[in-house]
Design a protein around this motif. Sequence first.
Motif, PDB file in Angstrom:
ATOM      1  N   LEU A   7       0.823  -1.198   0.000  1.00 51.26           N
ATOM      2  CA  LEU A   7       0.000   0.000   0.000  1.00 51.26           C
ATOM      3  C   LEU A   7       0.864   1.258   0.000  1.00 51.26           C
ATOM      4  N   PRO A   8       0.371   2.335  -0.611  1.00 50.81           N
ATOM      5  CA  PRO A   8       1.111   3.600  -0.555  1.00 50.81           C
ATOM      6  C   PRO A   8       1.162   4.131   0.878  1.00 50.81           C
ATOM      7  N   LYS A   9       2.295   4.660   1.277  1.00 47.94           N
ATOM      8  CA  LYS A   9       2.446   5.171   2.645  1.00 47.94           C
ATOM      9  C   LYS A   9       2.009   6.623   2.747  1.00 47.94           C
ATOM     10  N   GLY A  10       2.053   7.344   1.631  1.00 52.11           N
ATOM     11  CA  GLY A  10       1.680   8.748   1.617  1.00 52.11           C
ATOM     12  C   GLY A  10       1.895   9.307   0.230  1.00 52.11           C
ATOM     13  N   THR A  11       1.477  10.559   0.034  1.00 50.52           N
ATOM     14  CA  THR A  11       1.635  11.159  -1.276  1.00 50.52           C
ATOM     15  C   THR A  11       3.118  11.324  -1.618  1.00 50.52           C
ATOM     16  N   GLN A  12       3.406  11.356  -2.913  1.00 56.03           N
ATOM     17  CA  GLN A  12       4.792  11.479  -3.366  1.00 56.03           C
ATOM     18  C   GLN A  12       4.899  12.500  -4.501  1.00 56.03           C
ATOM     19  N   PRO A  13       4.866  13.789  -4.182  1.00 53.66           N
ATOM     20  CA  PRO A  13       5.091  14.790  -5.229  1.00 53.66           C
ATOM     21  C   PRO A  13       6.458  14.578  -5.864  1.00 53.66           C
ATOM     22  N   GLU A  14       6.571  14.942  -7.115  1.00 52.63           N
ATOM     23  CA  GLU A  14       7.828  14.734  -7.831  1.00 52.63           C
ATOM     24  C   GLU A  14       8.970  15.457  -7.128  1.00 52.63           C
ATOM     25  N   GLY A  15      10.047  14.720  -6.885  1.00 54.70           N
ATOM     26  CA  GLY A  15      11.227  15.300  -6.269  1.00 54.70           C
ATOM     27  C   GLY A  15      11.239  15.276  -4.761  1.00 54.70           C
ATOM     28  N   ALA A  16      10.147  14.829  -4.127  1.00 51.26           N
ATOM     29  CA  ALA A  16      10.100  14.795  -2.659  1.00 51.26           C
ATOM     30  C   ALA A  16      11.056  13.740  -2.134  1.00 51.26           C
ATOM     31  N   THR A  17      11.813  14.086  -1.109  1.00 52.27           N
ATOM     32  CA  THR A  17      12.822  13.189  -0.557  1.00 52.27           C
ATOM     33  C   THR A  17      12.481  12.663   0.831  1.00 52.27           C
ATOM     34  N   SER A  18      11.413  13.160   1.432  1.00 47.14           N
ATOM     35  CA  SER A  18      11.004  12.731   2.762  1.00 47.14           C
ATOM     36  C   SER A  18       9.542  13.111   2.966  1.00 47.14           C
ATOM     37  N   GLU A  19       8.961  12.632   4.067  1.00 49.25           N
ATOM     38  CA  GLU A  19       7.578  13.010   4.364  1.00 49.25           C
ATOM     39  C   GLU A  19       7.462  14.513   4.568  1.00 49.25           C
ATOM     40  N   GLN A  20       8.430  15.107   5.246  1.00 51.73           N
ATOM     41  CA  GLN A  20       8.403  16.549   5.481  1.00 51.73           C
ATOM     42  C   GLN A  20       8.497  17.313   4.168  1.00 51.73           C
ATOM     43  N   ASP A  21       9.332  16.817   3.266  1.00 54.41           N
ATOM     44  CA  ASP A  21       9.490  17.465   1.964  1.00 54.41           C
ATOM     45  C   ASP A  21       8.209  17.318   1.138  1.00 54.41           C
ATOM     46  N   ALA A  22       7.593  16.136   1.198  1.00 56.78           N
ATOM     47  CA  ALA A  22       6.337  15.921   0.479  1.00 56.78           C
ATOM     48  C   ALA A  22       5.264  16.876   0.975  1.00 56.78           C
ATOM     49  N   ARG A  24       5.700  19.767   2.427  1.00 55.40           N
ATOM     50  CA  ARG A  24       6.046  21.136   2.013  1.00 55.40           C
ATOM     51  C   ARG A  24       5.662  21.373   0.559  1.00 55.40           C
ATOM     52  N   LYS A  25       5.962  20.409  -0.302  1.00 56.14           N
ATOM     53  CA  LYS A  25       5.660  20.562  -1.728  1.00 56.14           C
ATOM     54  C   LYS A  25       4.146  20.633  -1.973  1.00 56.14           C
ATOM     55  N   VAL A  26       3.384  19.844  -1.238  1.00 53.38           N
ATOM     56  CA  VAL A  26       1.923  19.891  -1.378  1.00 53.38           C
ATOM     57  C   VAL A  26       1.390  21.254  -0.938  1.00 53.38           C
ATOM     58  N   ARG A  27       1.893  21.770   0.187  1.00 53.98           N
ATOM     59  CA  ARG A  27       1.458  23.085   0.653  1.00 53.98           C
ATOM     60  C   ARG A  27       1.783  24.159  -0.377  1.00 53.98           C
ATOM     61  N   GLU A  28       2.984  24.124  -0.921  1.00 52.25           N
ATOM     62  CA  GLU A  28       3.383  25.112  -1.929  1.00 52.25           C
ATOM     63  C   GLU A  28       2.509  25.013  -3.172  1.00 52.25           C
ATOM     64  N   MET A  29       2.170  23.784  -3.570  1.00 53.45           N
ATOM     65  CA  MET A  29       1.337  23.586  -4.752  1.00 53.45           C
ATOM     66  C   MET A  29      -0.047  24.201  -4.557  1.00 53.45           C
ATOM     67  N   PHE A  30      -0.679  23.933  -3.402  1.00 53.64           N
ATOM     68  CA  PHE A  30      -2.011  24.476  -3.162  1.00 53.64           C
ATOM     69  C   PHE A  30      -1.979  25.988  -2.971  1.00 53.64           C
ATOM     70  N   THR A  31      -0.882  26.498  -2.487  1.00 53.78           N
ATOM     71  CA  THR A  31      -0.728  27.948  -2.415  1.00 53.78           C
ATOM     72  C   THR A  31      -0.762  28.560  -3.811  1.00 53.78           C
ATOM     73  N   ARG A  32      -0.101  27.895  -4.756  1.00 60.16           N
ATOM     74  CA  ARG A  32      -0.045  28.425  -6.123  1.00 60.16           C
ATOM     75  C   ARG A  32      -1.390  28.345  -6.833  1.00 60.16           C
ATOM     76  N   ILE A  33      -2.126  27.249  -6.644  1.00 59.34           N
ATOM     77  CA  ILE A  33      -3.350  27.054  -7.431  1.00 59.34           C
ATOM     78  C   ILE A  33      -4.600  27.598  -6.741  1.00 59.34           C
ATOM     79  N   ALA A  34      -4.468  28.127  -5.531  1.00 59.11           N
ATOM     80  CA  ALA A  34      -5.637  28.599  -4.784  1.00 59.11           C
ATOM     81  C   ALA A  34      -6.530  29.572  -5.563  1.00 59.11           C
ATOM     82  N   PRO A  35      -5.972  30.534  -6.314  1.00 58.38           N
ATOM     83  CA  PRO A  35      -6.847  31.505  -6.997  1.00 58.38           C
ATOM     84  C   PRO A  35      -7.838  30.879  -7.976  1.00 58.38           C
ATOM     85  N   ARG A  36      -7.490  29.762  -8.595  1.00 60.60           N
ATOM     86  CA  ARG A  36      -8.396  29.131  -9.567  1.00 60.60           C
ATOM     87  C   ARG A  36      -8.927  27.782  -9.082  1.00 60.60           C
ATOM     88  N   TYR A  37      -8.711  27.485  -7.822  1.00 64.68           N
ATOM     89  CA  TYR A  37      -9.034  26.158  -7.296  1.00 64.68           C
ATOM     90  C   TYR A  37     -10.522  25.828  -7.434  1.00 64.68           C
TER      91      TYR A  37
END
Length: 254
Positions: A7-22, A24-37
């Motif tokens: 089973l998958p342990k958690g999301t894996q955004p491209e380039g993520a190297t750890s759970e903390q990094d994953a 962070r990348k998810v938070r940054e992504m939703f920050t960027r797309i919020a205006p058109r979400y």
Amino acid sequence: MVETETLPKGTQPEGATSEQDASRKVREMFTRIAPRYDLLNHLLSGQMDKRWRARAARELRPILERADAQVLDLCCGTGDLAFSLARGAKAKIIGADFSHTMLVRARAKAAAEANGSAPVPFFEADALRLPFVDGSFDLVTTAFGFRNLANYEAGLREILRVLKSGGTVAILEFTEPAPGFIGDAYRFYCQKVLPRIGGIISGDAAAYAYLPKSVARFFHPNELAGLMGEVGYTKVRYVLMMLKSVAIHIGVKA
């Protein structure tokens, strides 16, 4: 029985190297797309996302009709599920998300939704480290955000911690249909059409390439139900919608 190791342990955004990094990348992504979400949610689902949230609210109506019930909508984004739960409800409902830009929009929408009553309050919080004491809520919900957690088991355990004994969790999420005409058409849309439209409108092609990939590697309904049981939820069940591409998983804390 599905082996836990598969089973998958958690999301894996491209380039993520750890759970903390994953995370962070998810938070940054939703920050960027919020205006058109919101626009893209409604457009890419053909407005069906509103029906899915309404169906979830109907499933949970016995809890929502209780004036003493405390409800947390987790990974709430811009608040659409929280608002669906709140319509006609007597329960106290709050929302939480770790994306500040999403919450700015949720709070603005809450003022418009309130219509003279107290608006739904929203708090900035990480789903894996919630700022609530044990046994705080009668119901915890999440819509299309659970699969973006960096650790799924940890997320389920944190939800279990903040639920009261006898409390309910409800997870509304995408799931891939089985192979066949419907499943293949679904995958073609998600992998070819959705990223292109989402990338053009949002201006963030990477985010809308990530989203269908996150669905593809997420649990099948029986897998998520199995993990919920292993973590400690009882009476686990799920409801499939939209040609088995959307599921509501419901479980109870013993």
